[in-house]
Design a protein around this motif. Structure first.
Motif, PDB file in Angstrom:
ATOM      1  N   THR A 159       0.836  -1.205   0.000  1.00  0.00           N
ATOM      2  CA  THR A 159       0.000   0.000   0.000  1.00  0.00           C
ATOM      3  C   THR A 159       0.866   1.248   0.000  1.00  0.00           C
ATOM      4  OG1 THR A 159      -1.782  -1.164   1.143  1.00  0.00           O
ATOM      5  CG2 THR A 159      -1.810   1.240   1.271  1.00  0.00           C
ATOM      6  N   LEU A 160       1.921   1.251   0.795  1.00  0.00           N
ATOM      7  CA  LEU A 160       2.825   2.404   0.836  1.00  0.00           C
ATOM      8  C   LEU A 160       3.453   2.659  -0.526  1.00  0.00           C
ATOM      9  CD1 LEU A 160       4.100   4.595   2.571  1.00  0.00           C
ATOM     10  CD2 LEU A 160       5.918   2.980   3.148  1.00  0.00           C
ATOM     11  N   GLU A 161       3.872   1.603  -1.203  1.00  0.00           N
ATOM     12  CA  GLU A 161       4.460   1.788  -2.530  1.00  0.00           C
ATOM     13  C   GLU A 161       3.420   2.262  -3.537  1.00  0.00           C
ATOM     14  OE1 GLU A 161       7.069  -0.349  -6.037  1.00  0.00           O
ATOM     15  OE2 GLU A 161       6.663  -1.496  -4.222  1.00  0.00           O
ATOM     16  N   ARG A 162       2.183   1.759  -3.422  1.00  0.00           N
ATOM     17  CA  ARG A 162       1.108   2.239  -4.303  1.00  0.00           C
ATOM     18  C   ARG A 162       0.887   3.742  -4.121  1.00  0.00           C
ATOM     19  NH1 ARG A 162      -1.532  -1.640  -6.949  1.00  0.00           N
ATOM     20  NH2 ARG A 162      -1.477  -3.735  -6.086  1.00  0.00           N
ATOM     21  N   ILE A 163       0.928   4.191  -2.876  1.00  0.00           N
ATOM     22  CA  ILE A 163       0.756   5.621  -2.595  1.00  0.00           C
ATOM     23  C   ILE A 163       1.916   6.408  -3.198  1.00  0.00           C
ATOM     24  CG2 ILE A 163       0.726   7.355  -0.746  1.00  0.00           C
ATOM     25  CD1 ILE A 163      -0.834   5.211   0.925  1.00  0.00           C
ATOM     26  N   PHE A 164       3.149   5.923  -3.017  1.00  0.00           N
ATOM     27  CA  PHE A 164       4.322   6.571  -3.599  1.00  0.00           C
ATOM     28  C   PHE A 164       4.206   6.633  -5.122  1.00  0.00           C
ATOM     29  CE2 PHE A 164       8.479   6.026  -5.676  1.00  0.00           C
ATOM     30  CZ  PHE A 164       9.066   7.223  -5.313  1.00  0.00           C
ATOM     31  N   HIS A 165       3.836   5.523  -5.735  1.00  0.00           N
ATOM     32  CA  HIS A 165       3.683   5.440  -7.185  1.00  0.00           C
ATOM     33  C   HIS A 165       2.666   6.468  -7.673  1.00  0.00           C
ATOM     34  CE1 HIS A 165       1.717   3.784 -10.838  1.00  0.00           C
ATOM     35  NE2 HIS A 165       2.949   3.451 -11.172  1.00  0.00           N
ATOM     36  N   ALA A 166       1.512   6.520  -7.028  1.00  0.00           N
ATOM     37  CA  ALA A 166       0.448   7.442  -7.433  1.00  0.00           C
ATOM     38  C   ALA A 166       0.874   8.898  -7.253  1.00  0.00           C
ATOM     39  CB  ALA A 166      -0.829   7.161  -6.641  1.00  0.00           C
ATOM     40  N   LEU A 167       1.524   9.216  -6.133  1.00  0.00           N
ATOM     41  CA  LEU A 167       1.966  10.589  -5.892  1.00  0.00           C
ATOM     42  C   LEU A 167       3.026  11.031  -6.901  1.00  0.00           C
ATOM     43  CD1 LEU A 167       2.136  10.736  -1.983  1.00  0.00           C
ATOM     44  CD2 LEU A 167       0.561  11.987  -3.485  1.00  0.00           C
ATOM     45  N   LEU A 168       4.012  10.186  -7.129  1.00  0.00           N
ATOM     46  CA  LEU A 168       5.062  10.515  -8.095  1.00  0.00           C
ATOM     47  C   LEU A 168       4.459  10.720  -9.483  1.00  0.00           C
ATOM     48  CD1 LEU A 168       8.081  10.855  -8.739  1.00  0.00           C
ATOM     49  CD2 LEU A 168       8.187   8.364  -9.086  1.00  0.00           C
ATOM     50  N   PHE A 169       3.591   9.801  -9.878  1.00  0.00           N
ATOM     51  CA  PHE A 169       2.929   9.898 -11.176  1.00  0.00           C
ATOM     52  C   PHE A 169       2.175  11.220 -11.293  1.00  0.00           C
ATOM     53  CE2 PHE A 169      -0.674   9.451 -13.977  1.00  0.00           C
ATOM     54  CZ  PHE A 169      -0.159   8.796 -15.074  1.00  0.00           C
ATOM     55  N   GLU A 170       1.375  11.543 -10.287  1.00  0.00           N
ATOM     56  CA  GLU A 170       0.515  12.722 -10.349  1.00  0.00           C
ATOM     57  C   GLU A 170       1.273  14.037 -10.278  1.00  0.00           C
ATOM     58  OE1 GLU A 170      -2.517  12.746 -11.360  1.00  0.00           O
ATOM     59  OE2 GLU A 170      -2.687  10.571 -11.313  1.00  0.00           O
ATOM     60  N   VAL A 171       2.298  14.111  -9.446  1.00  0.00           N
ATOM     61  CA  VAL A 171       3.073  15.355  -9.363  1.00  0.00           C
ATOM     62  C   VAL A 171       3.674  15.694 -10.725  1.00  0.00           C
ATOM     63  CG1 VAL A 171       5.185  16.387  -8.398  1.00  0.00           C
ATOM     64  CG2 VAL A 171       3.520  15.294  -6.885  1.00  0.00           C
ATOM     65  N   MET A 196      -8.636  13.553  -8.125  1.00  0.00           N
ATOM     66  CA  MET A 196      -9.564  12.524  -8.593  1.00  0.00           C
ATOM     67  C   MET A 196      -8.793  11.389  -9.267  1.00  0.00           C
ATOM     68  SD  MET A 196     -12.558  14.949 -10.194  1.00  0.00           S
ATOM     69  CE  MET A 196     -13.595  13.579 -10.717  1.00  0.00           C
ATOM     70  N   ALA A 197      -7.807  11.762 -10.060  1.00  0.00           N
ATOM     71  CA  ALA A 197      -7.014  10.763 -10.781  1.00  0.00           C
ATOM     72  C   ALA A 197      -6.215   9.883  -9.822  1.00  0.00           C
ATOM     73  CB  ALA A 197      -6.082  11.447 -11.785  1.00  0.00           C
ATOM     74  N   MET A 198      -5.704  10.481  -8.738  1.00  0.00           N
ATOM     75  CA  MET A 198      -4.957   9.668  -7.769  1.00  0.00           C
ATOM     76  C   MET A 198      -5.856   8.627  -7.115  1.00  0.00           C
ATOM     77  SD  MET A 198      -2.010  11.756  -5.717  1.00  0.00           S
ATOM     78  CE  MET A 198      -3.147  12.802  -4.867  1.00  0.00           C
ATOM     79  N   ALA A 199      -7.048   9.057  -6.742  1.00  0.00           N
ATOM     80  CA  ALA A 199      -7.988   8.103  -6.138  1.00  0.00           C
ATOM     81  C   ALA A 199      -8.351   7.020  -7.145  1.00  0.00           C
ATOM     82  CB  ALA A 199      -9.239   8.829  -5.646  1.00  0.00           C
ATOM     83  N   TRP A 200      -8.616   7.419  -8.386  1.00  0.00           N
ATOM     84  CA  TRP A 200      -8.942   6.472  -9.446  1.00  0.00           C
ATOM     85  C   TRP A 200      -7.752   5.552  -9.724  1.00  0.00           C
ATOM     86  CZ3 TRP A 200     -12.380   3.728 -11.605  1.00  0.00           C
ATOM     87  CH2 TRP A 200     -12.267   3.242 -12.903  1.00  0.00           C
ATOM     88  N   ASN A 201      -6.547   6.118  -9.769  1.00  0.00           N
ATOM     89  CA  ASN A 201      -5.329   5.350 -10.010  1.00  0.00           C
ATOM     90  C   ASN A 201      -5.185   4.244  -8.961  1.00  0.00           C
ATOM     91  OD1 ASN A 201      -2.693   4.414 -10.344  1.00  0.00           O
ATOM     92  ND2 ASN A 201      -1.801   6.429 -10.566  1.00  0.00           N
ATOM     93  N   PHE A 202      -5.330   4.610  -7.693  1.00  0.00           N
ATOM     94  CA  PHE A 202      -5.193   3.644  -6.614  1.00  0.00           C
ATOM     95  C   PHE A 202      -6.235   2.539  -6.750  1.00  0.00           C
ATOM     96  CE2 PHE A 202      -6.032   1.948  -2.410  1.00  0.00           C
ATOM     97  CZ  PHE A 202      -4.751   1.724  -1.923  1.00  0.00           C
ATOM     98  N   PHE A 203      -7.499   2.934  -6.895  1.00  0.00           N
ATOM     99  CA  PHE A 203      -8.599   1.971  -6.972  1.00  0.00           C
ATOM    100  C   PHE A 203      -8.500   1.101  -8.227  1.00  0.00           C
ATOM    101  CE2 PHE A 203     -12.953   0.929  -8.358  1.00  0.00           C
ATOM    102  CZ  PHE A 203     -13.323   0.110  -7.299  1.00  0.00           C
ATOM    103  N   PHE A 204      -8.293   1.732  -9.381  1.00  0.00           N
ATOM    104  CA  PHE A 204      -8.234   1.001 -10.647  1.00  0.00           C
ATOM    105  C   PHE A 204      -7.076   0.005 -10.663  1.00  0.00           C
ATOM    106  CE2 PHE A 204      -6.595   0.399 -14.934  1.00  0.00           C
ATOM    107  CZ  PHE A 204      -7.726  -0.040 -15.596  1.00  0.00           C
ATOM    108  N   ASN A 205      -5.889   0.452 -10.255  1.00  0.00           N
ATOM    109  CA  ASN A 205      -4.723  -0.443 -10.292  1.00  0.00           C
ATOM    110  C   ASN A 205      -4.843  -1.575  -9.286  1.00  0.00           C
ATOM    111  OD1 ASN A 205      -3.024   0.517 -12.437  1.00  0.00           O
ATOM    112  ND2 ASN A 205      -2.835   2.381 -11.226  1.00  0.00           N
ATOM    113  N   TRP A 206      -5.472  -1.321  -8.152  1.00  0.00           N
ATOM    114  CA  TRP A 206      -5.725  -2.391  -7.187  1.00  0.00           C
ATOM    115  C   TRP A 206      -6.613  -3.453  -7.825  1.00  0.00           C
ATOM    116  CZ3 TRP A 206     -10.512  -3.417  -4.654  1.00  0.00           C
ATOM    117  CH2 TRP A 206     -10.437  -4.406  -3.683  1.00  0.00           C
ATOM    118  N   LEU A 207      -7.706  -3.019  -8.475  1.00  0.00           N
ATOM    119  CA  LEU A 207      -8.600  -3.957  -9.159  1.00  0.00           C
ATOM    120  C   LEU A 207      -7.892  -4.665 -10.313  1.00  0.00           C
ATOM    121  CD1 LEU A 207     -12.105  -2.254  -9.505  1.00  0.00           C
ATOM    122  CD2 LEU A 207     -11.551  -4.385  -8.332  1.00  0.00           C
ATOM    123  N   PHE A 208      -7.153  -3.912 -11.102  1.00  0.00           N
ATOM    124  CA  PHE A 208      -6.451  -4.468 -12.253  1.00  0.00           C
ATOM    125  C   PHE A 208      -5.489  -5.568 -11.806  1.00  0.00           C
ATOM    126  CE2 PHE A 208      -3.499  -4.609 -15.825  1.00  0.00           C
ATOM    127  CZ  PHE A 208      -4.346  -4.499 -16.914  1.00  0.00           C
TER     128      PHE A 208
END
Length: 146
Positions: free
Chosen positions: A3-15, A46-58
């Protein structure tokens, strides 16, 4: 991926994505840069929340080593992700910028084309760099004192 890495991935991507998107919209539209910046921060949230949720499902459906994913699967991933994001963000963009849904859709398409290419490159690089880091961590270090 934790989960921590997913958060890092999403933040880096979005910034990186937000910074580059704001710059592009400032160059290619006549909207106020402060309004565009605020809009893109909302969209990015919105994209970060979607990124986290979508990639978890994917990842639940497509398991295995991410660095071994096929080009076809990577393209499928990006296209489905971006279509879902468009559905979520067009009405928000129209509302914030006080523009029509059609204008918001066109603006969002421009951003989406850019982000789609960016997402493909970013995730490919991230997955491969991650694989190298994991591989290096698993190699035992030997110290020799003479």
């Amino acid at each position: 991926m934790s989960t921590l890495e997913r958060i890092f991935h999403a933040l880096l991507f979005e910034v990186l994505a937000v910074s580059l998107s704001i710059l592009g919209l400032i160059i290619f539209t006549d909207h106020d840069p402060q309004i565009l910046s605020g809009t893109m921060i909302v969209i990015a949230s919105m994209a970060m929340a979607w990124n986290f949720f979508f990639n978890w499902l994917f990842d639940l459906f497509f398991t295995g080593d991410k660095n071994k994913r096929t080009m076809k699967l990577r393209l499928f991933h990006v296209i489905i992700f971006e279509l879902g994001l468009l559905v979520l963000t067009v009405p928000v963009m129209a509302y914030i910028l006080t523009i029509s849904i059609v204008d918001a859709f066109m603006m969002d398409i421009m951003v989406t084309v850019f982000i789609t290419i960016y997402a493909f490159i970013f995730n490919w690089v991230y997955d491969n760099v991650r694989a190298v880091i994991i591989r290096r961590k698993s190699i035992p270090v030997t110290v020799s004192i003479h």
